[in-house]
Design a protein around this motif. Structure first.
Motif, PDB file in Angstrom:
ATOM      1  N   TRP A 115     -27.411  12.875 -45.756  1.00 26.74           N
ATOM      2  CA  TRP A 115     -25.979  12.786 -45.497  1.00 26.74           C
ATOM      3  C   TRP A 115     -25.651  11.884 -44.314  1.00 26.74           C
ATOM      4  O   TRP A 115     -24.599  11.264 -44.273  1.00 26.74           O
ATOM      5  N   LEU A 116     -26.549  11.781 -43.329  1.00 24.73           N
ATOM      6  CA  LEU A 116     -26.288  10.861 -42.220  1.00 24.73           C
ATOM      7  C   LEU A 116     -26.334   9.409 -42.680  1.00 24.73           C
ATOM      8  O   LEU A 116     -25.504   8.588 -42.269  1.00 24.73           O
ATOM      9  N   ASP A 117     -27.297   9.088 -43.535  1.00 30.54           N
ATOM     10  CA  ASP A 117     -27.379   7.745 -44.081  1.00 30.54           C
ATOM     11  C   ASP A 117     -26.170   7.458 -44.975  1.00 30.54           C
ATOM     12  O   ASP A 117     -25.642   6.345 -44.981  1.00 30.54           O
ATOM     13  N   ALA A 118     -25.715   8.456 -45.713  1.00 31.19           N
ATOM     14  CA  ALA A 118     -24.536   8.293 -46.564  1.00 31.19           C
ATOM     15  C   ALA A 118     -23.299   8.010 -45.723  1.00 31.19           C
ATOM     16  O   ALA A 118     -22.501   7.125 -46.054  1.00 31.19           O
ATOM     17  N   LEU A 119     -23.115   8.755 -44.630  1.00 28.59           N
ATOM     18  CA  LEU A 119     -21.984   8.498 -43.734  1.00 28.59           C
ATOM     19  C   LEU A 119     -22.062   7.102 -43.125  1.00 28.59           C
ATOM     20  O   LEU A 119     -21.052   6.404 -43.011  1.00 28.59           O
TER      21      LEU A 119
END
Length: 178
Positions: A115-119
């Motif tokens: 999710w951090l990479d997605a953000l």
């Protein structure tokens, strides 16, 4: 039928009457065209939440009517939602960020895996959309301005000139200064 009357009253009170009040303030066709063009261009930026600040800053800088600029930017906010994805896609293609995906299924997979990479990827895509908007904002603002000026010259009431007869001016009104 009462729902339609309520909606009509709401539109008259919240949209039409404020616009008529702004027109009655004596704005020239050029200043009103600049205000509407600025509010429209600022109102479609693909970054939700900054239109009021940006519209106020630009209107203050160029001495436009701040309230009218912000009002126009609010009125075009549905276009902001409609144009956000096209601006982001344009920015992705302009900056060669082809690996960014914007389909709902791909975004869900991105968030499930990291999710951090997605953000980070979505933040980058939004910045690309803002950059695409920035490159189109000034030319489209000028085009909108030059389209609106002749239309508003036809629509807005002509200013009334107050003429004072010469006989009302007395000799004491005109005195030489030494």
């Amino acid at each position: 039928m009462s729902i339609l009357v309520a909606i009509s009253d709401f539109i008259k009170r919240r949209l039409i009457q404020p616009m008529l009040n702004l027109l009655r303030q004596g704005m020239t066709p050029r200043s009103l065209a600049a205000t509407v063009a600025t509010g429209t261009v600022v109102g479609i930026i693909p970054a939700i939440g900054i239109t009021t600040f940006l519209g106020t800053a630009i209107a203050a800088r160029f001495r436009l009517n701040i309230a009218a600029t912000v009002l126009v930017s609010y009125l075009v906010q549905p276009l902001q939602l409609v144009l956000a994805i096209p601006f982001i896609r344009l920015g992705i293609s302009m900056f060669g960020l082809g690996e960014l995906r914007l389909t709902l299924a791909e975004m869900q997979v991105m968030f499930k895996t990291d999710w951090l990479d997605a953000l980070n990827n979505l933040w980058l895509a939004n910045l690309a959309g803002i950059a695409a908007w920035a490159m189109l904002a000034i030319p489209s603002g000028f085009i909108l301005y030059f389209v609106l000026v002749p239309i508003l010259k036809q629509v807005l009431p002509k200013p009334k000139l107050i003429v004072t007869p010469v006989s009302d001016i007395s000799a004491t009104d005109v005195s030489p200064t030494l």
